[in-house]
Design a protein around this motif. Structure first.
Motif, PDB file in Angstrom:
ATOM      1  N   UNK A 156       0.825  -1.203   0.000  1.00 27.42           N
ATOM      2  CA  UNK A 156       0.000   0.000   0.000  1.00 27.42           C
ATOM      3  C   UNK A 156       0.869   1.267   0.000  1.00 27.42           C
ATOM      4  N   UNK A 157       1.956   1.267   0.790  1.00 20.86           N
ATOM      5  CA  UNK A 157       2.782   2.461   0.905  1.00 20.86           C
ATOM      6  C   UNK A 157       3.727   2.648  -0.271  1.00 20.86           C
ATOM      7  N   UNK A 158       4.393   1.568  -0.702  1.00 23.22           N
ATOM      8  CA  UNK A 158       5.431   1.673  -1.728  1.00 23.22           C
ATOM      9  C   UNK A 158       5.257   0.600  -2.797  1.00 23.22           C
ATOM     10  N   UNK A 159       4.171   0.551  -3.525  1.00 26.05           N
ATOM     11  CA  UNK A 159       3.967  -0.524  -4.503  1.00 26.05           C
ATOM     12  C   UNK A 159       5.021  -0.541  -5.612  1.00 26.05           C
ATOM     13  N   UNK A 160       5.326   0.630  -6.173  1.00 25.02           N
ATOM     14  CA  UNK A 160       6.302   0.696  -7.255  1.00 25.02           C
ATOM     15  C   UNK A 160       7.712   0.423  -6.746  1.00 25.02           C
ATOM     16  N   UNK A 166      12.254  -5.786  -5.651  1.00 25.10           N
ATOM     17  CA  UNK A 166      12.166  -7.215  -5.948  1.00 25.10           C
ATOM     18  C   UNK A 166      12.985  -7.562  -7.191  1.00 25.10           C
ATOM     19  N   UNK A 167      12.900  -6.715  -8.212  1.00 25.18           N
ATOM     20  CA  UNK A 167      13.657  -6.959  -9.442  1.00 25.18           C
ATOM     21  C   UNK A 167      15.163  -6.885  -9.198  1.00 25.18           C
ATOM     22  N   UNK A 168      15.599  -5.901  -8.416  1.00 24.91           N
ATOM     23  CA  UNK A 168      17.026  -5.759  -8.122  1.00 24.91           C
ATOM     24  C   UNK A 168      17.538  -6.939  -7.300  1.00 24.91           C
ATOM     25  N   UNK A 169      16.751  -7.383  -6.352  1.00 21.00           N
ATOM     26  CA  UNK A 169      17.154  -8.527  -5.526  1.00 21.00           C
ATOM     27  C   UNK A 169      17.252  -9.789  -6.380  1.00 21.00           C
ATOM     28  N   UNK A 170      16.321  -9.957  -7.301  1.00 26.06           N
ATOM     29  CA  UNK A 170      16.338 -11.144  -8.167  1.00 26.06           C
ATOM     30  C   UNK A 170      17.592 -11.188  -9.031  1.00 26.06           C
ATOM     31  N   UNK A 171      18.089 -10.030  -9.470  1.00 28.86           N
ATOM     32  CA  UNK A 171      19.271  -9.985 -10.315  1.00 28.86           C
ATOM     33  C   UNK A 171      20.565 -10.205  -9.537  1.00 28.86           C
ATOM     34  N   UNK A 172      20.507 -10.063  -8.212  1.00 29.05           N
ATOM     35  CA  UNK A 172      21.729 -10.087  -7.413  1.00 29.05           C
ATOM     36  C   UNK A 172      21.733 -11.199  -6.364  1.00 29.05           C
ATOM     37  N   UNK A 173      21.058 -12.278  -6.641  1.00 33.09           N
ATOM     38  CA  UNK A 173      20.968 -13.372  -5.672  1.00 33.09           C
ATOM     39  C   UNK A 173      22.331 -13.956  -5.312  1.00 33.09           C
TER      40      UNK A 173
END
Length: 268
Positions: A156-160, A166-173
């Motif tokens: 609700x507070x920070x959807x974007x 999430x995208x940045x974390x997925x690229x840097x696992x």
């Protein structure tokens, strides 16, 4: 006479179906109401603990304790508590730590004033230890609280911002610890957002904990050291001038340098 039915396989299927039905039943899932009740119970537990700690303090000093909201408030609080911290060090440390962790856990603004107060009362070394310990403990509590009930709030507070994170974390696992260190050291993302969003984007707790413990040291050192000279501060904004931010980003860049070098080799 009809041959008896082979109940072995049928019985196994029936048991599997019953187990599946049990797994899908509302009684085996934690509904939102239960999660909220647990979170409320945590809040009540913390509140009772704070009340018990403060109620054991000398009455004359207890009435003076107020959370500072400005540098002026902090100067007055420091003058009021300096003698008390020397006379009752154990009680003061307990009250300070419990207040800091409570504020960090439940996202109450003002922990930066608590960090300045640690420097003003305890000096750089002890103050830095206290701040890093409390900030890490509070962030860890916030992590688990968000894991329980935080997803709707963050969405609700920070959807974007959450989608980008999430995208940045997925690229840097593969080098997630380095990236989390960079985020903790630099003011790229607010610490509040990192605390709340980390369990939602599946950052393992051990990585979150290590990145918090180590990554908060540079900024905490700057804040604690500034607490030694409260008279020179006009506002919190004075803590992070261009020079200070440059140093933090330099340290943060060093923390992600292994990731950048590995990516360069991959492309080559």
């Amino acid at each position: 006479m009809a041959a008896p039915r082979n109940l072995g396989n049928d019985g196994g299927r029936l048991r599997d179906e019953e187990n599946a039905n049990e797994d899908d039943s509302p009684t085996t899932k934690k509904p939102a109401g239960v999660k909220f009740t647990v979170a409320l119970g945590v809040f009540v537990f913390f509140s009772i603990g704070l009340f018990c700690i403060y109620s054991t303090m000398p009455a004359a000093e207890y009435g003076r304790i107020r959370l500072p909201r400005t540098i002026s408030d902090l100067r007055m609080l420091k003058d009021q508590l300096a003698t008390y911290a020397n006379d009752y060090p154990a009680q003061f440390i307990m009250g300070y730590c419990s207040t800091y962790i409570f504020m960090q856990t439940f996202m109450i603004p003002g922990t930066i004033f608590m960090s300045l107060l640690a420097g003003a009362l305890f000096g750089v070394v002890r103050g830095l230890f206290l701040v890093v310990f409390n900030a890490t403990a509070g962030a860890s509590s916030c992590y688990f609280l968000s894991k329980l009930i935080g997803r709707p709030l963050v969405n609700w507070l920070w959807p974007e911002k959450l989608r980008l994170f999430q995208a940045e974390i997925s690229k840097r696992r593969e080098k997630l610890l380095n990236y989390m260190l960079f985020l903790r050291i630099t003011p790229t993302l607010p610490n509040l957002f990192i605390n709340l969003a980390s369990p939602i984007v599946d950052i393992p707790f051990h990585i979150f904990f290590l990145a918090t413990l180590v990554g908060l040291i540079p900024a905490s050192y700057i804040t604690v050291r500034a607490g030694l000279a409260l008279g020179d501060l006009k506002s919190v904004k004075d803590l992070y001038d261009f020079k200070t931010l440059s140093v933090l980003f330099l340290i943060g860049f060093i923390s992600i340098l292994p990731t950048l070098l590995k990516r360069k080799r991959t492309y080559e």
